[in-house]
Design a protein around this motif. Structure first.
Motif, PDB file in Angstrom:
ATOM      1  N   LEU A  49       7.584  88.096 130.047  1.00  0.00           N
ATOM      2  CA  LEU A  49       8.276  88.963 129.293  1.00  0.00           C
ATOM      3  C   LEU A  49       7.598  88.835 127.950  1.00  0.00           C
ATOM      4  O   LEU A  49       7.256  87.867 127.440  1.00  0.00           O
ATOM      5  CB  LEU A  49       9.594  89.072 129.472  1.00  0.00           C
ATOM      6  N   SER A  50       7.255  89.997 127.187  1.00  0.00           N
ATOM      7  CA  SER A  50       7.166  89.841 125.744  1.00  0.00           C
ATOM      8  C   SER A  50       8.185  89.438 125.073  1.00  0.00           C
ATOM      9  O   SER A  50       9.218  89.439 125.357  1.00  0.00           O
ATOM     10  CB  SER A  50       6.417  91.367 125.303  1.00  0.00           C
ATOM     11  N   VAL A  51       7.713  88.949 123.937  1.00  0.00           N
ATOM     12  CA  VAL A  51       8.903  88.327 123.001  1.00  0.00           C
ATOM     13  C   VAL A  51       9.746  89.520 122.504  1.00  0.00           C
ATOM     14  O   VAL A  51      10.967  89.273 122.315  1.00  0.00           O
ATOM     15  CB  VAL A  51       8.304  87.772 121.891  1.00  0.00           C
ATOM     16  N   SER A  52       9.280  90.502 122.031  1.00  0.00           N
ATOM     17  CA  SER A  52      10.123  91.634 121.647  1.00  0.00           C
ATOM     18  C   SER A  52      10.832  92.256 122.993  1.00  0.00           C
ATOM     19  O   SER A  52      11.951  92.659 122.547  1.00  0.00           O
ATOM     20  CB  SER A  52       9.000  92.759 121.069  1.00  0.00           C
ATOM     21  N   ARG A  53      10.461  92.297 123.988  1.00  0.00           N
ATOM     22  CA  ARG A  53      11.388  92.687 125.225  1.00  0.00           C
ATOM     23  C   ARG A  53      12.454  91.715 125.309  1.00  0.00           C
ATOM     24  O   ARG A  53      13.399  92.127 125.642  1.00  0.00           O
ATOM     25  CB  ARG A  53      10.398  92.896 126.415  1.00  0.00           C
ATOM     26  N   LEU A  54      12.207  90.714 125.228  1.00  0.00           N
ATOM     27  CA  LEU A  54      13.139  89.502 125.294  1.00  0.00           C
ATOM     28  C   LEU A  54      14.328  89.822 124.147  1.00  0.00           C
ATOM     29  O   LEU A  54      15.407  89.690 124.554  1.00  0.00           O
ATOM     30  CB  LEU A  54      12.469  88.270 125.261  1.00  0.00           C
ATOM     31  N   ALA A  55      13.836  90.012 123.063  1.00  0.00           N
ATOM     32  CA  ALA A  55      14.560  90.111 121.757  1.00  0.00           C
ATOM     33  C   ALA A  55      15.581  91.258 121.979  1.00  0.00           C
ATOM     34  O   ALA A  55      16.640  91.363 121.609  1.00  0.00           O
ATOM     35  CB  ALA A  55      13.724  90.470 120.495  1.00  0.00           C
ATOM     36  N   GLU A  56      15.164  92.292 122.809  1.00  0.00           N
ATOM     37  CA  GLU A  56      16.097  93.466 122.869  1.00  0.00           C
ATOM     38  C   GLU A  56      17.339  92.914 123.636  1.00  0.00           C
ATOM     39  O   GLU A  56      18.255  93.717 123.497  1.00  0.00           O
ATOM     40  CB  GLU A  56      15.164  94.520 123.791  1.00  0.00           C
ATOM     41  N   ARG A 109      -1.662  93.375 122.153  1.00  0.00           N
ATOM     42  CA  ARG A 109      -0.759  92.896 120.746  1.00  0.00           C
ATOM     43  C   ARG A 109       0.407  92.270 121.235  1.00  0.00           C
ATOM     44  O   ARG A 109       1.192  91.986 120.478  1.00  0.00           O
ATOM     45  CB  ARG A 109      -0.472  94.437 120.085  1.00  0.00           C
ATOM     46  N   GLU A 110       0.642  91.994 122.637  1.00  0.00           N
ATOM     47  CA  GLU A 110       1.950  91.612 123.150  1.00  0.00           C
ATOM     48  C   GLU A 110       1.479  90.200 123.211  1.00  0.00           C
ATOM     49  O   GLU A 110       0.500  89.762 123.766  1.00  0.00           O
ATOM     50  CB  GLU A 110       2.605  92.218 124.344  1.00  0.00           C
ATOM     51  N   GLN A 111       2.728  89.149 123.372  1.00  0.00           N
ATOM     52  CA  GLN A 111       2.439  87.955 123.614  1.00  0.00           C
ATOM     53  C   GLN A 111       3.471  87.843 124.740  1.00  0.00           C
ATOM     54  O   GLN A 111       4.609  87.682 124.593  1.00  0.00           O
ATOM     55  CB  GLN A 111       3.116  86.975 122.225  1.00  0.00           C
ATOM     56  N   LEU A 112       2.988  87.553 125.910  1.00  0.00           N
ATOM     57  CA  LEU A 112       3.845  87.324 127.119  1.00  0.00           C
ATOM     58  C   LEU A 112       4.077  86.029 127.370  1.00  0.00           C
ATOM     59  O   LEU A 112       3.251  84.937 127.328  1.00  0.00           O
ATOM     60  CB  LEU A 112       3.105  87.917 128.346  1.00  0.00           C
ATOM     61  N   VAL A 113       5.527  85.798 127.650  1.00  0.00           N
ATOM     62  CA  VAL A 113       6.100  84.399 127.815  1.00  0.00           C
ATOM     63  C   VAL A 113       6.376  84.165 129.361  1.00  0.00           C
ATOM     64  O   VAL A 113       6.800  85.087 129.978  1.00  0.00           O
ATOM     65  CB  VAL A 113       7.507  84.340 127.221  1.00  0.00           C
ATOM     66  N   ALA A 173      13.152  87.345 115.052  1.00  0.00           N
ATOM     67  CA  ALA A 173      12.648  86.286 114.565  1.00  0.00           C
ATOM     68  C   ALA A 173      13.570  85.143 115.078  1.00  0.00           C
ATOM     69  O   ALA A 173      12.938  84.011 115.521  1.00  0.00           O
ATOM     70  CB  ALA A 173      12.775  86.205 112.911  1.00  0.00           C
ATOM     71  N   ALA A 174      14.726  85.339 115.468  1.00  0.00           N
ATOM     72  CA  ALA A 174      15.678  84.182 116.134  1.00  0.00           C
ATOM     73  C   ALA A 174      14.989  84.220 117.311  1.00  0.00           C
ATOM     74  O   ALA A 174      14.805  82.806 117.726  1.00  0.00           O
ATOM     75  CB  ALA A 174      16.915  84.689 115.909  1.00  0.00           C
ATOM     76  N   VAL A 175      14.876  85.091 118.061  1.00  0.00           N
ATOM     77  CA  VAL A 175      14.395  84.852 119.588  1.00  0.00           C
ATOM     78  C   VAL A 175      12.945  84.249 119.526  1.00  0.00           C
ATOM     79  O   VAL A 175      12.763  83.337 120.250  1.00  0.00           O
ATOM     80  CB  VAL A 175      14.420  86.267 120.415  1.00  0.00           C
ATOM     81  N   GLN A 176      12.033  84.522 118.497  1.00  0.00           N
ATOM     82  CA  GLN A 176      10.682  83.690 118.444  1.00  0.00           C
ATOM     83  C   GLN A 176      10.924  82.496 118.062  1.00  0.00           C
ATOM     84  O   GLN A 176      10.252  81.806 118.819  1.00  0.00           O
ATOM     85  CB  GLN A 176      10.150  84.654 117.383  1.00  0.00           C
ATOM     86  N   LYS A 177      12.031  81.991 117.232  1.00  0.00           N
ATOM     87  CA  LYS A 177      12.259  80.806 117.176  1.00  0.00           C
ATOM     88  C   LYS A 177      12.542  79.985 118.554  1.00  0.00           C
ATOM     89  O   LYS A 177      12.103  78.931 118.852  1.00  0.00           O
ATOM     90  CB  LYS A 177      13.123  80.555 116.179  1.00  0.00           C
ATOM     91  N   HIS A 178      13.573  80.790 119.100  1.00  0.00           N
ATOM     92  CA  HIS A 178      13.895  80.168 120.647  1.00  0.00           C
ATOM     93  C   HIS A 178      12.796  79.665 121.563  1.00  0.00           C
ATOM     94  O   HIS A 178      12.642  78.714 122.170  1.00  0.00           O
ATOM     95  CB  HIS A 178      14.932  80.849 121.241  1.00  0.00           C
ATOM     96  N   VAL A 179      12.145  80.809 121.497  1.00  0.00           N
ATOM     97  CA  VAL A 179      10.627  80.687 122.396  1.00  0.00           C
ATOM     98  C   VAL A 179       9.957  79.617 122.126  1.00  0.00           C
ATOM     99  O   VAL A 179       9.451  78.797 122.673  1.00  0.00           O
ATOM    100  CB  VAL A 179       9.894  81.909 122.353  1.00  0.00           C
ATOM    101  N   ALA A 180       9.903  79.350 120.594  1.00  0.00           N
ATOM    102  CA  ALA A 180       8.922  78.389 120.042  1.00  0.00           C
ATOM    103  C   ALA A 180       9.446  76.870 120.474  1.00  0.00           C
ATOM    104  O   ALA A 180       8.879  76.025 121.009  1.00  0.00           O
ATOM    105  CB  ALA A 180       8.673  78.369 118.585  1.00  0.00           C
ATOM    106  N   VAL A 181      10.711  76.758 120.537  1.00  0.00           N
ATOM    107  CA  VAL A 181      11.598  75.434 120.874  1.00  0.00           C
ATOM    108  C   VAL A 181      11.184  75.259 122.383  1.00  0.00           C
ATOM    109  O   VAL A 181      10.860  73.963 122.676  1.00  0.00           O
ATOM    110  CB  VAL A 181      12.848  75.615 120.772  1.00  0.00           C
ATOM    111  N   LEU A 182      11.112  76.350 123.308  1.00  0.00           N
ATOM    112  CA  LEU A 182      11.073  76.367 124.549  1.00  0.00           C
ATOM    113  C   LEU A 182       9.649  75.774 124.854  1.00  0.00           C
ATOM    114  O   LEU A 182       9.319  75.132 125.706  1.00  0.00           O
ATOM    115  CB  LEU A 182      11.403  77.660 125.414  1.00  0.00           C
ATOM    116  N   GLU A 183       8.632  76.423 124.102  1.00  0.00           N
ATOM    117  CA  GLU A 183       7.285  76.285 124.038  1.00  0.00           C
ATOM    118  C   GLU A 183       7.034  74.537 123.794  1.00  0.00           C
ATOM    119  O   GLU A 183       6.231  74.087 124.455  1.00  0.00           O
ATOM    120  CB  GLU A 183       6.467  77.030 123.228  1.00  0.00           C
ATOM    121  N   ARG A 184       7.617  74.199 122.474  1.00  0.00           N
ATOM    122  CA  ARG A 184       7.316  72.743 122.262  1.00  0.00           C
ATOM    123  C   ARG A 184       7.882  71.920 123.284  1.00  0.00           C
ATOM    124  O   ARG A 184       7.200  70.784 123.450  1.00  0.00           O
ATOM    125  CB  ARG A 184       8.096  72.674 120.924  1.00  0.00           C
ATOM    126  N   ALA A 185       9.005  72.356 124.256  1.00  0.00           N
ATOM    127  CA  ALA A 185       9.416  71.450 125.209  1.00  0.00           C
ATOM    128  C   ALA A 185       8.803  71.338 126.126  1.00  0.00           C
ATOM    129  O   ALA A 185       8.679  70.889 127.296  1.00  0.00           O
ATOM    130  CB  ALA A 185      10.825  71.667 125.229  1.00  0.00           C
TER     131      ALA A 185
END
Lengths: 114, 114
Positions: free
Chosen positions: B25-32, B61-65, B39-51
Motif C-alpha cells: 500500500l502506498s503511504v498516501s493510501r494508508l494515510a486516507e 512517485r509512490e512509495q509502497l509499504v 506526515a503523521a502516518v509517514q512517521k508511523h511507517v518510519a517507526v515500523l521501518e526502523r524496527a
DNA sequence: TTCATCTACAACCATTTGGTTGTACGTTAG
DNA sequence: CTAACGTACAACCAAATGGTTGTAGATGAA
C-alpha cells in the motif's frame, strides 16, 4: 495491548521480568541490580504491573514482585493473530464463516483494534 | 529489540501492519484510513521501518509499504525465549551446558540484555 | 510546460517517559 | 523507644513521542 507491548519495549523491564522468573523478589532487591535509583526501578515495576505482566504481594515491610505466567502468553497470542493475518489464515477462516451461516461470534476483520 | 516492541506498542502502527498484510500500500493510501495528517502516518511507517517490520519499495512517485514476514517471527521468538525462562527451560539448558565442557557460546544468564 | 500528486523533511508544540531527589509512612530490629 | 529498612509518592527535569503545519523536490498527467 498498547501497555503490554510498551512495557516490553524496555531493556530494564524485560530484565526485571527475567530476574523474577525464579521466584519473588523485593523491589529493593531488584533495585540493587541496576545502575539507577530505587524510585526508578519502582516506576519500571509499576509499568510492568499496569501491563499485567507482574503482580506485587506484600510480605511484612517488603513488596515481593512476581511475574504473571499468563501475561507473556497473552502477548504471544497477539503476535500469533498478527502472524495469522500475515499468512492469510484469518481471511480464509472469515470466508469459511461467511459461507457457513453458523455461530459467528467474534469479528476478526474490522476496526483498528478492539 | 526495544525498537521492535516499541513499534508494536501503538494501535495505529499495528493496524498499519494488518492493512499491509494483503499487499503493498502506498503511504498516501494508508494515510486516507486514519484521522491524522499524512506526515503523521509517514512517521508511523518510519517507526515500523526502523524496527524492521516493514520495507518500502519505490514505484514511480509512490512509495509502497510491505510487511516483512520474518519480523513478527522475530518478535515471537523473543517472547518465546522469555516464556522459556518462565518455565525454567533456559536454566536447565544452561546447567546442562555448564556440566558439559563443550562449545558454550551464548551466555543466557547474566547482563541486562545482549 | 504546467499542474496535481506523492513523498521527504524541518520546525514547532503538548504530552509522556525515564530518570533524579526529597519527604513521609509503616515495619522490623536493637 | 529509637534507629534502620522498605516502600510510596510528589516535584522536578531532560529527552523522546505523537501530533501539527509548512516548504520543497520528484514524478505523472493534461
Amino acid at each position: 495491548m498498547d501497555r503490554l507491548f510498551h512495557a516490553l519495549a524496555d531493556t530494564t523491564r524485560r530484565d526485571i521480568l527475567r530476574r523474577c522468573v525464579r521466584g519473588e523478589l523485593s523491589v529493593s532487591r531488584l533495585a540493587e541490580a541496576y545502575p539507577m535509583s530505587f524510585a526508578a526501578v519502582q516506576k519500571h515495576v509499576a509499568v510492568l504491573e499496569r501491563a499485567g505482566l507482574v503482580t506485587k504481594r506484600r510480605s511484612g515491610r517488603e513488596q515481593l514482585v512476581r511475574t504473571d505466567p499468563d501475561a507473556v502468553g497473552r502477548a504471544r497470542q497477539a503476535l500469533d493473530e498478527l502472524e495469522s493475518a500475515w499468512r492469510g489464515r484469518v481471511d480464509r477462516m472469515a470466508r469459511l464463516l461467511a459461507e457457513d451461516p453458523g455461530t459467528d461470534e467474534n469479528d476478526t476483520t474490522e476496526g483498528p483494534e478492539r
